[in-house]
Write a protein that holds these residues in place. Structure first.
Motif, PDB file in Angstrom:
ATOM      1  N   VAL A 194      35.573  54.216 -70.522  1.00  0.00           N
ATOM      2  CA  VAL A 194      36.467  54.881 -69.975  1.00  0.00           C
ATOM      3  C   VAL A 194      36.173  54.795 -68.410  1.00  0.00           C
ATOM      4  O   VAL A 194      35.508  55.565 -67.826  1.00  0.00           O
ATOM      5  N   GLU A 206      51.690  51.146 -56.005  1.00  0.00           N
ATOM      6  CA  GLU A 206      50.312  51.756 -55.360  1.00  0.00           C
ATOM      7  C   GLU A 206      51.609  52.286 -54.730  1.00  0.00           C
ATOM      8  O   GLU A 206      50.836  53.586 -54.896  1.00  0.00           O
ATOM      9  N   HIS A 257      39.003  48.842 -75.869  1.00  0.00           N
ATOM     10  CA  HIS A 257      37.586  49.607 -76.531  1.00  0.00           C
ATOM     11  C   HIS A 257      37.808  49.420 -78.327  1.00  0.00           C
ATOM     12  O   HIS A 257      36.217  49.444 -78.135  1.00  0.00           O
TER      13      HIS A 257
HETATM   14  N1  LIG Z   1      45.951  53.800 -58.201  1.00  0.00           N
HETATM   15  C1  LIG Z   1      44.574  54.096 -58.177  1.00  0.00           C
HETATM   16  N2  LIG Z   1      43.637  54.899 -57.379  1.00  0.00           N
HETATM   17  C2  LIG Z   1      42.810  55.405 -56.715  1.00  0.00           C
HETATM   18  N3  LIG Z   1      41.485  54.896 -57.629  1.00  0.00           N
HETATM   19  C3  LIG Z   1      42.705  54.239 -59.066  1.00  0.00           C
HETATM   20  C4  LIG Z   1      43.264  54.730 -59.289  1.00  0.00           C
HETATM   21  N4  LIG Z   1      43.707  53.682 -60.859  1.00  0.00           N
HETATM   22  C5  LIG Z   1      41.819  54.309 -60.886  1.00  0.00           C
HETATM   23  N5  LIG Z   1      41.540  54.283 -60.584  1.00  0.00           N
HETATM   24  C6  LIG Z   1      40.012  54.495 -60.496  1.00  0.00           C
HETATM   25  O1  LIG Z   1      39.344  53.604 -60.959  1.00  0.00           O
HETATM   26  C7  LIG Z   1      38.376  53.610 -61.507  1.00  0.00           C
HETATM   27  C8  LIG Z   1      38.402  52.757 -62.572  1.00  0.00           C
HETATM   28  O2  LIG Z   1      39.801  52.532 -63.221  1.00  0.00           O
HETATM   29  P1  LIG Z   1      40.148  51.626 -64.702  1.00  0.00           P
HETATM   30  O3  LIG Z   1      41.514  52.189 -64.999  1.00  0.00           O
HETATM   31  O4  LIG Z   1      40.283  50.331 -63.592  1.00  0.00           O
HETATM   32  O5  LIG Z   1      39.459  51.602 -65.679  1.00  0.00           O
HETATM   33  P2  LIG Z   1      39.223  51.482 -66.971  1.00  0.00           P
HETATM   34  O6  LIG Z   1      37.860  51.004 -67.448  1.00  0.00           O
HETATM   35  O7  LIG Z   1      40.683  50.618 -67.552  1.00  0.00           O
HETATM   36  O8  LIG Z   1      39.000  52.509 -67.957  1.00  0.00           O
HETATM   37  P3  LIG Z   1      40.751  52.925 -69.052  1.00  0.00           P
HETATM   38  O9  LIG Z   1      39.392  52.487 -70.376  1.00  0.00           O
HETATM   39  O10 LIG Z   1      40.934  54.272 -69.421  1.00  0.00           O
HETATM   40  O11 LIG Z   1      41.321  52.324 -69.177  1.00  0.00           O
HETATM   41  C9  LIG Z   1      38.547  55.687 -61.859  1.00  0.00           C
HETATM   42  O12 LIG Z   1      37.681  56.232 -61.749  1.00  0.00           O
HETATM   43  C10 LIG Z   1      39.817  55.745 -62.369  1.00  0.00           C
HETATM   44  O13 LIG Z   1      39.809  56.825 -61.317  1.00  0.00           O
END
Ligand SMILES: Nc1ncnc2c1ncn2[C@@H]1O[C@H](COP(=O)(O)OP(=O)(O)OP(=O)(O)O)[C@@H](O)[C@H]1O
Length: 581
Positions: free
Chosen positions: A373, A106, A531
């Motif tokens: 996503v 982070e 996916h």
């Molecule tokens: N470092 C971060 N700080 C704040 N919010 C975050 C961070 N990383 C991801 N998010 C938010 O958390 C939510 C979930 O994101 P995540 O990347 O876990 O989804 P995902 O299902 O893995 O998506 P994808 O299929 O695109 O990889 C999203 O709304 C994203 O914007």
């Protein structure tokens, strides 16, 4: 706990060494101060017309000899003190790097790469300058000024010395007035350098996107803005430095003027001899450079102070993810994973991205996470690696709360293949064997075979010794992905996590990789997010996520039967494949 000023700490730690350096430099200064006395004596001899040719040569030889001796000690002390400055630079850079290694993902999300590079390069250059120019000139100034004033008063004239020194306290006032201005402007310059470095770094990393979207002009404009900010902040700093230097020189010039006027009057009245007047002015000339340097020294120390604060700001950052003091050691991790009512939001964010997740994977079991996503798949797997801190009592591995598992043990036991396939600019072999443990060539080759990238690697002339990255070969997206899979499997971890890591390979290769993995992962836990549902349909359990919640769960057959989100995505993907095929 706030760390102490870095330079002061170094000075304290190496006080003996600094003492030796200062002593050597003081000897050089003291020896140098004999020269004005010889010159004064020489002038008086010439004035009295009693000097012989032999005496002239003798005095010249003494002056040359003393000059050489002084230069010798000066150069030794310089080598000695500069070595300490290099040591300071090296130690602070090491501290900085160690701190970065301890900070969470982070932290790096919140930082610009340019700022980090500016800390590692420019800030440390200034720090080194404090140790080199600053310390050297400060010692030289202190010794020369103190001893020269003493010599001027003792061997020439007390009153004249006092008159000449009269303007010098104004220098202290000047340094005080300019202190904050120089410090603030130094911080502005360092920040501007950070911004510029970030822009260049981003431009180079994103060059393909910039070109594909014809964004060269827009990027150039942004670059120009950063470039102009850099020039402007530097201009402001130079302005402050130059005003400070000019005013301190004016003060020194005034001293010189007083010396010429009052010294000349004294000679005419017979208060001092011409030789003493020459000696006095030579002392004053010797004083001018260190007094002027004193201005520079103050300047360097002020810039150093600004940088010291910037660096300590980083060094005092507490790692968000770290072992607690009472963390107990843990032998092996078997691979049982449990989430109990896990809800999570990213630090400084209000919105939960995971809501009430409950799941359990037995050792050796496989779990697939699918969903749209942004549904939270990556967040969930990152929490299993504790790249972020989950709330206490929500994630358990082998029955122990993940927050109580030593980080080293946890990360040694998990093989993680992230979405972005970061390869380092070393050889392919070193990229695969990226682990504290040592691996043989055979093990590296075996891992590459499991990841289905072995044939590609051996086709390169230098095979596993092929260098990657800068001035090395570039791999295709799929090859990079498979090298990072090999990196995870070589560890033979208890838990293997794939975060959408098979997206860049075709379905056939994907099948082969999964088949190989199945053999290797027997008895180990596997978690796959994807996916593409074809990649995960054999998993023991599949969870379907939507907006941070588990909306469906089961195995492939039960989910298909359910006819929900999973079934509809699967059918869509099968139809697409059929149309493409
Ligand atoms: N470092 C971060 N700080 C704040 N919010 C975050 C961070 N990383 C991801 N998010 C938010 O958390 C939510 C979930 O994101 P995540 O990347 O876990 O989804 P995902 O299902 O893995 O998506 P994808 O299929 O695109 O990889 C999203 O709304 C994203 O914007």
């Amino acid at each position: 706990m706030k760390s102490k000023p870095l330079f002061q700490e170094h000075l304290k730690k190496y006080k003996g060494h600094y003492g030796i350096g200062a002593a050597l430099l003081s000897i050089s200064c003291l020896v140098q101060l004999i020269i004005p006395l010889l010159l004064g004596h020489f002038t008086d001899l010439i004035e009295s017309m009693t000097v012989t040719k032999r005496e002239i040569i003798g005095i010249a030889c003494w002056i040359a000899g003393i000059g050489l001796l002084s230069a010798f000690f000066r150069s030794i002390s310089r080598i000695y003190l500069f070595r300490l400055a290099r040591l300071l630079e090296m130690q602070v850079r090491r501290k900085l790097f160690m701190k970065w290694e301890s900070l969470s993902a982070e932290y790096f999300n919140r930082q610009r790469i340019g700022d980090l590079m500016s800390h590692a390069v420019n800030d440390l250059n200034i720090m080194r300058d404090v140790g080199m120019t600053g310390v050297f000139a400060a010692i030289e100034a202190a010794v020369l000024i103190a001893v020269a004033i003493f010599a001027m008063a003792g061997s020439v004239h007390v009153g004249l010395t006092l008159i000449v020194l009269l303007p010098l306290p104004a220098l202290t006032y000047l340094a005080y007035r300019f202190r904050t201005r120089i410090q603030d402007r130094t911080t502005m310059v360092q920040e501007a350098i950070g911004g510029l470095t970030s822009r260049v770094q981003e431009f180079c990393a994103g060059i393909r996107v910039v070109k594909a979207y014809a964004q060269e002009r827009a990027e150039m404009k942004k670059f120009q803005e950063e470039n102009a900010r850099n020039v402007e902040t530097n201009r402001l700093l130079i302005e402050a430095n130059s005003s400070f230097s000019a005013l301190s020189q004016a003060i020194v010039g005034l001293s010189y003027l007083l010396s010429v006027v009052f010294g000349g009057l004294l000679v005419m009245k017979g208060g001092i001899s011409l030789g003493q007047f020459v000696a006095f002015n030579t002392y004053l000339t010797m004083l001018i450079s260190p007094v002027e340097n004193l201005g520079k020294v103050i300047n360097v120390f002020q810039r150093g102070k600004a940088v010291d604060e910037r660096l300590r700001h980083v060094l005092d950052t507490a790692p968000e993810v770290a072992d607690e003091e009472d963390t107990l050691p843990m032998e092996e991790i078997e691979g049982r994973i449990e989430c109990r009512h896990l809800s999570f939001r990213y630090p400084d964010h209000k919105q939960h991205v995971l809501e009430d997740i409950n799941l359990s994977v037995p050792p050796g079991g496989s779990l697939a996470i699918v969903g749209k996503v942004g549904s939270g798949k990556t967040t969930l797997v990152q929490l299993l690696l504790r790249l972020y801190n989950p709330p206490e009592g929500t994630i358990f591995i082998d029955g122990r709360d993940i927050r109580g598992i030593p980080l080293q043990r946890l990360r040694q036991s998990v093989g993680f293949v992230p979405q972005e396939h970061m390869l380092f600019s070393t050889t392919i072999g070193q990229n695969i064997a990226f682990d504290p443990q040592h691996y043989s060539g055979e093990q590296i080759s075996e891992a590459a075979k499991i990841a289905q990238v072995h044939d590609n690697i051996v086709a390169f002339p230098r095979q596993f010794e092929t260098a990657l990255g800068e001035r090395g070969v570039s791999l295709s997206g799929g090859q990079r992905q498979r090298v990072s899979i090999a990196r995870a499997v070589i560890k033979k971890p208890s838990i293997l996590v794939f975060d959408d890591s098979l997206s860049a390979v075709d379905t056939e290769t994907e099948e082969r990789i999964l088949r190989n993995l199945k053999k290797m992962m027997k008895g180990r836990t596997t978690i796959i997010t994807s996916h593409r549902l074809s990649a995960i349909r054999h998993a023991d359990e599949i969870i379907v996520m939507d907006h941070g919640r588990i909306v469906e769960r089961g195995n492939h057959a039960s989910l298909m039967k359910e006819g929900g989100l999973y079934a509809s995505i699967y059918e869509k993907q099968t139809m697409n494949r059929a149309m493409e095929g």
